[in-house]
Design a protein around this motif. Structure first.
Motif, PDB file in Angstrom:
ATOM      1  N   LEU B 211       0.828  -1.207   0.000  1.00 35.96           N
ATOM      2  CA  LEU B 211       0.000   0.000   0.000  1.00 35.96           C
ATOM      3  C   LEU B 211       0.862   1.256   0.000  1.00 35.96           C
ATOM      4  O   LEU B 211       0.515   2.255  -0.634  1.00 35.96           O
ATOM      5  N   THR B 212       1.951   1.215   0.736  1.00 32.82           N
ATOM      6  CA  THR B 212       2.812   2.397   0.775  1.00 32.82           C
ATOM      7  C   THR B 212       3.416   2.668  -0.582  1.00 32.82           C
ATOM      8  O   THR B 212       3.423   3.803  -1.057  1.00 32.82           O
ATOM      9  N   ILE B 213       3.941   1.610  -1.211  1.00 36.35           N
ATOM     10  CA  ILE B 213       4.534   1.811  -2.521  1.00 36.35           C
ATOM     11  C   ILE B 213       3.475   2.304  -3.507  1.00 36.35           C
ATOM     12  O   ILE B 213       3.711   3.225  -4.293  1.00 36.35           O
ATOM     13  N   THR B 214       2.285   1.727  -3.436  1.00 38.15           N
ATOM     14  CA  THR B 214       1.208   2.174  -4.334  1.00 38.15           C
ATOM     15  C   THR B 214       0.842   3.615  -4.081  1.00 38.15           C
ATOM     16  O   THR B 214       0.531   4.362  -4.995  1.00 38.15           O
ATOM     17  N   SER B 215       0.873   4.023  -2.824  1.00 37.38           N
ATOM     18  CA  SER B 215       0.466   5.392  -2.537  1.00 37.38           C
ATOM     19  C   SER B 215       1.471   6.375  -3.113  1.00 37.38           C
ATOM     20  O   SER B 215       1.121   7.495  -3.479  1.00 37.38           O
ATOM     21  N   PHE B 216       2.735   5.953  -3.235  1.00 38.79           N
ATOM     22  CA  PHE B 216       3.700   6.837  -3.874  1.00 38.79           C
ATOM     23  C   PHE B 216       3.520   6.878  -5.381  1.00 38.79           C
ATOM     24  O   PHE B 216       4.179   7.658  -6.058  1.00 38.79           O
ATOM     25  N   GLN B 217       2.655   6.021  -5.907  1.00 37.68           N
ATOM     26  CA  GLN B 217       2.414   6.002  -7.344  1.00 37.68           C
ATOM     27  C   GLN B 217       1.073   6.631  -7.698  1.00 37.68           C
ATOM     28  O   GLN B 217       0.647   6.570  -8.833  1.00 37.68           O
ATOM     29  N   THR B 218       0.410   7.235  -6.723  1.00 39.73           N
ATOM     30  CA  THR B 218      -0.916   7.786  -6.951  1.00 39.73           C
ATOM     31  C   THR B 218      -0.917   8.822  -8.055  1.00 39.73           C
ATOM     32  O   THR B 218      -0.119   9.747  -8.048  1.00 39.73           O
ATOM     33  N   PHE B 219      -1.817   8.695  -8.978  1.00 38.30           N
ATOM     34  CA  PHE B 219      -1.922   9.685 -10.059  1.00 38.30           C
ATOM     35  C   PHE B 219      -3.357   9.924 -10.500  1.00 38.30           C
ATOM     36  O   PHE B 219      -3.833  11.050 -10.517  1.00 38.30           O
ATOM     37  N   ALA B 258      11.764  12.061 -10.968  1.00 38.42           N
ATOM     38  CA  ALA B 258      11.470  10.638 -11.098  1.00 38.42           C
ATOM     39  C   ALA B 258      12.567   9.792 -10.464  1.00 38.42           C
ATOM     40  O   ALA B 258      12.287   8.771  -9.830  1.00 38.42           O
ATOM     41  N   VAL B 259      13.792  10.215 -10.627  1.00 34.87           N
ATOM     42  CA  VAL B 259      14.892   9.454 -10.047  1.00 34.87           C
ATOM     43  C   VAL B 259      14.806   9.450  -8.528  1.00 34.87           C
ATOM     44  O   VAL B 259      15.003   8.418  -7.872  1.00 34.87           O
ATOM     45  N   VAL B 260      14.452  10.594  -7.956  1.00 30.44           N
ATOM     46  CA  VAL B 260      14.301  10.649  -6.509  1.00 30.44           C
ATOM     47  C   VAL B 260      13.161   9.736  -6.060  1.00 30.44           C
ATOM     48  O   VAL B 260      13.268   9.010  -5.069  1.00 30.44           O
ATOM     49  N   LEU B 261      12.082   9.745  -6.845  1.00 28.73           N
ATOM     50  CA  LEU B 261      10.954   8.856  -6.531  1.00 28.73           C
ATOM     51  C   LEU B 261      11.418   7.408  -6.508  1.00 28.73           C
ATOM     52  O   LEU B 261      11.083   6.630  -5.621  1.00 28.73           O
ATOM     53  N   PHE B 262      12.228   7.066  -7.514  1.00 28.13           N
ATOM     54  CA  PHE B 262      12.727   5.703  -7.595  1.00 28.13           C
ATOM     55  C   PHE B 262      13.507   5.340  -6.337  1.00 28.13           C
ATOM     56  O   PHE B 262      13.331   4.256  -5.763  1.00 28.13           O
ATOM     57  N   LEU B 263      14.380   6.246  -5.896  1.00 31.70           N
ATOM     58  CA  LEU B 263      15.199   5.947  -4.724  1.00 31.70           C
ATOM     59  C   LEU B 263      14.323   5.711  -3.495  1.00 31.70           C
ATOM     60  O   LEU B 263      14.590   4.816  -2.692  1.00 31.70           O
ATOM     61  N   ILE B 264      13.268   6.498  -3.378  1.00 26.19           N
ATOM     62  CA  ILE B 264      12.376   6.322  -2.226  1.00 26.19           C
ATOM     63  C   ILE B 264      11.692   4.964  -2.296  1.00 26.19           C
ATOM     64  O   ILE B 264      11.631   4.229  -1.306  1.00 26.19           O
ATOM     65  N   VAL B 265      11.166   4.633  -3.489  1.00 29.66           N
ATOM     66  CA  VAL B 265      10.476   3.351  -3.622  1.00 29.66           C
ATOM     67  C   VAL B 265      11.448   2.203  -3.387  1.00 29.66           C
ATOM     68  O   VAL B 265      11.116   1.184  -2.771  1.00 29.66           O
ATOM     69  N   LEU B 266      12.670   2.372  -3.862  1.00 28.22           N
ATOM     70  CA  LEU B 266      13.683   1.341  -3.643  1.00 28.22           C
ATOM     71  C   LEU B 266      13.911   1.126  -2.166  1.00 28.22           C
ATOM     72  O   LEU B 266      13.923  -0.015  -1.678  1.00 28.22           O
ATOM     73  N   ALA B 267      14.051   2.245  -1.451  1.00 28.80           N
ATOM     74  CA  ALA B 267      14.274   2.130  -0.011  1.00 28.80           C
ATOM     75  C   ALA B 267      13.118   1.373   0.632  1.00 28.80           C
ATOM     76  O   ALA B 267      13.315   0.506   1.479  1.00 28.80           O
TER      77      ALA B 267
END
Lengths: 265, 283, 479
Positions: B211-219, B258-267
């Motif tokens: 759910l957390t990862i999905t919430s970072f993908q909300t659009f 987008a790159v920063v988003l990726f790093l957060i999701v990776l973490a």
């Protein structure tokens, strides 16, 4: 007593759906009068015909269906092939490739939309079915799911089939796939659901009604018919019916697809 | 042979995951003209600018608040529904289907359905308020309400999935554990806390991370309901990337974000792999 | 000196003063698209068949082309506007066989422009695209369009029958870039029943009167507010136009590229003050961005008595009002701040021909666009929507004359536009990333003022700082 809690919860969960349906069956001022707005009698059904004529929802749903089926078939096939490789074959750098597949799970598609858009433009695939389908033709999640199912195939069956002279291809389609059918079916249903519900990618690359999928079609319907909200709500209802049917018919597979990551971990 | 089997997937991944990922990092190093015809190399300065920009911090903050609003509530509600529907009552199957029903709603469908509730003129809630002679609440047009409204849509839409997943987790709890606990005189609440929660925790944790990862993908909800506003109150990070790239024609800035988003999701994903292995009760 | 001679001399002086002020800069056209100062307000372009541009739009090739030439048009028309446009296109397609027009709806003006600009970087481009009036400078800067002047020159088209202002709005440096099609004006929409019940007998014509009327409505308890506001930026620019003041520097961006918004003026402060206090004093409600017509629906549901909106929605409003019998729709010109020294801006949108097109496609596009501009079509379009008929002879056609006799609300926008004084203020601002200035500087300023209670002067100062920054950033990235 337990039934009370259950029923209250059910009402709360269903409320948005009910209200949308109720409003879609009314026009103009009558839908603004509470509480009669919740009980549309007699229901105005003509709006549902307009959803398809004016709203063009038929075309949108067809597009979604084409795209979702294509993605599902592609994902199932590539997952079977790759899953088989991971489950039954020894090859050099196997772990590296495995990690490579895993890595794709870490890169959400939202991160790469800008670059992917440029790629699609480069192929001249804007506003096309290929553009909608291509980026999603493989899935690491699906691969791992199928691999898991393949790993459960008993060793004796493998030995037996080899003795009978079946090569990998025969074994794959003759034994492994049939045995893994529940997992593959789950993957299929799950892929279809995700593909049908896609929003950002179709928004980016479709420009015309010819290729718009139903989710973006709903957005078009909503912005194009600001004054006729019953039309918009009717469109919403119609757009969700196929998946509701899918849920009812394939409930078991759907559940399995969703939980495959959760329970075993 | 193996190569043949893996090739289709690898081609797709190569074209649409690996290559664009690299290219996104590369794009972040350039500043582009509004018509895409002139690009200047600015190097990591653009990344630094993005990381320092208050707009970006705001987007991250809003996304974080949104996540905090949707994930615990969503899990709690899913757990509550799952426990409710786990009872052996006649007809409970109907309730189970009802509780799973939102899995069939897409982002667009859920958003539009909530407009039927939230719209200041035609929404049900405001109709009720008007019946009491009150002033309409502008749920989607006031910064305070807008994020809550979008969160509500998201939680509702995810209810089906969380319910199904947690129910499956519940089913793996052996019934005799409950039996013996009841014989020992444990109350329903104690049974819940001492048996259900620990045994369902792997599922809950899985749900938490997904759910957390999905919430970072909300659009989608943002695009349909608020357009990022009002006053950027719902300018979640994916929406911000989209606007930078396709409205302000700033692909460089969008790529950096987008790159920063990726790093957060990776973490977050790494956290899942670690936590699930360690903190979960496997008893 | 005999009196008659004196009078004649005075008249001469007066006229030459007018002429002197009308003739301004004299630099030639600039390569980069920087409007270099000869764009006189009121300049309606002449067709020059000998010009270099004419070769870019060879209108005669249409006769030799393999009929029909297919062209696509991206548009942003919705509801009744969409119906009317579709009707026009269907009629055009069926009445001739040289051109076949395919309409493609692309969302709102902003979305459509975004899609077009995205398509410039690689993607399918339409033949014709309908862009909002704010897109003038960015259309020029993109260098991706065929200047409409090319077709005007090649065909020897005359604008004598057009309302000058509608054409001048899209002319820079004596060169027409886009053809007007759907021209609108902001007008005041009101529920006359509610106003009368509150004791207001006539529609307000100034913002002071609007305030009084709103006060009356609120005092009488008929509605929670007198007016609904939306957070759209155009209303600010319209008031500048009415007052005859430029909104940006550089002669409103038409003489030189704009570098700052002229918000920090008496007028600017007055406007922000009025907008701010109307809401903080409880006389007006902010309903958001208005994309879902909330400000109009509020009139229907009795939440307010007045609002400002484009004249293009008039037909739709009248149709919707049928469902609400206790609402009597009344329409009036836009209320002004003090004396009207200028005029309302030419709003709406215009049609642009994309540059990535063949000669046949350009000829076909011109044929269609010119057809849309004919009096019969403008009359039909006007009656079905509320868009202003931009051809003078259209108003004597029975369709329009009868409509105006039966429903005089439809002539309000036309009268208002024609009555406008032509000057640098009423010509309207030309800004590169105009849409972004509105969306990212003006709209947030209104939101802060109305929702967070920021003082109008502060909101204005921040709006100006943001807008100036946005303009500078765009100019910088242009390279």
């Amino acid at each position: 007593m337990q039934y009370t809690a259950l029923t209250v919860a059910a009402i709360v969960v269903l409320l948005p759906i009910y209200v949308t349906v109720a409003f879609s069956l009314q026009t103009g001022a009558s839908a603004l009068d509470f509480p009669s707005s919740l009980f549309p009698f007699p229901p105005e059904l003509s709006v549902f015909r307009r959803v398809f004529s004016v709203g063009n929802l038929g075309r949108y749903m067809l597009n979604s269906a084409i795209v979702a089926v294509a993605i599902t078939v592609a994902q199932v096939l590539t997952s079977i092939l790759a899953g088989y490789a991971f489950a039954f074959l020894r090859f050099p750098a196997r772990n590296v490739v495995f990690v490579g597949f895993l890595a794709t799970l870490m890169v959400p598609s939202e991160v790469t939309i800008v670059a992917n858009y440029d790629t699609i433009v480069g192929f001249d695939w804007l506003d096309s079915y290929q553009g909608l389908v291509a980026p999603f033709m493989a899935t690491a999640f699906g691969t791992f799911l199928v691999r898991q199912a393949f790993l459960a195939v008993p060793q004796d069956l493998r030995d037996a089939s080899r003795l009978d002279g079946y090569g990998h291809w025969g074994f794959m389609w003759g034994v492994a796939v049939p045995l893994a059918r529940p997992a593959i079916a789950a993957l299929g249903v799950f892929s279809f659901l995700l593909a049908w519900n896609q929003y950002l990618w179709p928004l980016l690359i479709t420009n015309t009604d010819d290729r718009r999928t139903v989710q973006i079609g709903l957005k078009t319907l909503a912005s194009n018919n600001v004054n006729e909200f019953n039309l918009v709500f009717a469109g919403t209802v119609v757009a969700s019916i196929p998946i509701f049917i899918l849920l009812l018919v394939f409930q078991k597979q759907l559940v399995r697809g969703l939980t495959s990551g959760a329970v075993k971990g | 042979m193996a190569l043949m089997l893996l090739l289709p997937s690898l081609v797709v991944f190569g074209l649409f995951v690996y290559y664009p990922f690299g290219r996104t990092i590369w794009l972040g190093l350039f500043r582009t003209s509004p018509f895409g015809n002139r690009t200047t190399y600015v190097g990591f300065e653009q990344y630094a600018d993005v990381l320092a920009s208050s707009d970006f911090h705001h987007s991250l903050w809003v996304t974080l608040v949104f996540t905090v609003m949707t994930v615990p509530v969503g899990l709690a509600l899913g757990l509550g529904l799952a426990v409710l529907a786990h009872q052996r009552l006649s007809g409970v199957g109907i309730y189970r289907t009802i509780f799973s029903s939102t899995v069939a709603t897409s982002v667009a469908v859920a958003s539009l359905m909530f407009i039927a509730l939230l719209s200041p003129s035609v929404g049900l809630i405001n109709q009720i308020i008007k019946g009491f002679d009150g002033d309409p609440i502008y749920f989607l047009q006031r910064p305070g309400w807008a994020l809550i409204a979008v969160a509500a849509v998201t939680v509702w839409q995810n209810l089906g999935v969380t319910f199904i997943v947690i129910s499956a987790g519940l089913q793996s709890v052996p019934d005799d554990l409950y039996e013996s606990a009841r014989l020992d005189g444990a109350s329903a609440w104690m049974r819940f806390v001492d048996i259900t929660l620990p045994l369902v925790s792997p599922t809950l944790l899985f749900g938490f991370v997904v759910l957390t990862i999905t919430s970072f993908q909300t659009f989608g909800q943002i695009d349909l309901l608020t357009g990022g506003g009002p006053l950027d109150a719902t300018n979640l990070i994916v929406f911000s990337i989209y606007t930078e790239a396709f409205r302000n024609f700033n692909p460089g800035v969008a790529a950096a974000q987008a790159v920063v988003l990726f790093l957060i999701v990776l973490a977050l994903t790494v956290v899942q792999l670690k936590l699930v292995e360690r903190r979960v009760f496997y008893g | 000196m005999p009196r008659s001679i004196l009078i004649r001399l005075l008249a001469l002086v007066a006229t030459s003063a007018l002429v002197a002020s009308a003739c301004g800069g004299d630099d030639g056209p600039d390569e980069s698209g920087d409007p270099a100062g000869t764009a006189e307000v009121g300049d309606v372009p002449e067709a020059d068949p000998e010009s270099d541009l004419a070769a870019g739009c060879p209108v005669d090739v249409l006769d030799d082309a393999d009929a029909p030439v297919p062209i696509t048009m991206w548009h942003s028309m919705t509801v009744e506007l969409n119906d009317a446009l579709v009707a026009l296109v269907n009629r055009y397609n069926s009445e001739q066989d040289q051109v076949d027009v395919e309409l493609q709806f692309q969302g709102g003006y902003t979305e459509s422009l975004d899609k077009y600009l995205t398509a410039l970087r690689g993607g399918t481009r339409p033949t014709i695209v309908q862009l909002e009036e704010t897109a003038l400078q960015i259309g020029i800067d993109s260098e991706s369009f065929v200047p409409m002047q090319a077709c005007v020159d090649a065909s020897g088209y005359s604008f004598d029958d057009h309302i000058d202002r509608t054409v001048a709005a899209y002319t820079v440096d004596g060169r027409l870039h886009a053809m007007p099609f759907n021209t609108s004006n902001p007008i005041l929409y009101a529920n006359m029943n509610m106003l009368r019940a509150a004791g207001v007998e006539e529609l307000p014509t100034t913002v002071a009167e609007v305030r009084e009327a709103a006060q009356a409505v609120v005092d009488s308890g008929l509605a929670p507010a007198g007016v609904t506001f939306t957070t759209s930026g155009w209303i600010l620019e319209q008031w500048y136009g009415l007052a005859g003041e430029p909104f940006v520097d550089g002669d409103n961006g038409r003489g030189e590229r704009a570098t700052e918004v002229l918000l920090d003026t008496d007028l600017g402060h007055e406007i922000f003050e009025w907008l701010g206090t109307m809401v903080s004093d409880g006389l007006a409600t902010n309903v958001g961005n208005g994309e879902n017509a909330e400000h109009l629906i509020a009139l229907a549901t009795g939440q307010a008595a007045m609002t400002l909106h484009t004249s293009a929605a008039l037909r739709s409003v009248k149709i919707a009002a049928v469902d609400f019998p206790d609402v009597e729709v009344a329409v009036g010109p836009m209320p002004s701040f003090g004396d009207i020294e200028g005029g309302t801006l030419v709003g709406g949108a215009a049609l642009w021909i994309d540059g990535d097109t063949s000669d046949e496609e350009r000829a076909a596009s011109w044929d269609f666009i010119a057809w849309l501009n004919e009096p019969e079509q403008q009359a039909e379009w006007h009656a079905a929507t509320g868009y202003i008929p931009i051809r003078r002879s259209a108003i004597v056609l029975p369709e329009v004359a009868d409509l105006w006799a039966a429903e005089p609300e439809f002539r309000v926008a036309y009268d208002q536009l024609v009555a406008g004084e032509e000057n640098i203020g009423s010509a309207g601002p030309v800004i590169g990333n105009h849409a972004q200035v509105r969306l990212d500087a003006i709209v947030p300023a209104f939101e802060r003022m109305w929702i967070q209670g920021q003082a109008p002067d502060e909101a204005l100062a921040e709006a100006k700082a943001d807008a100036d920054q946005i303009i500078a950033d765009y100019t910088d990235r242009l390279g």
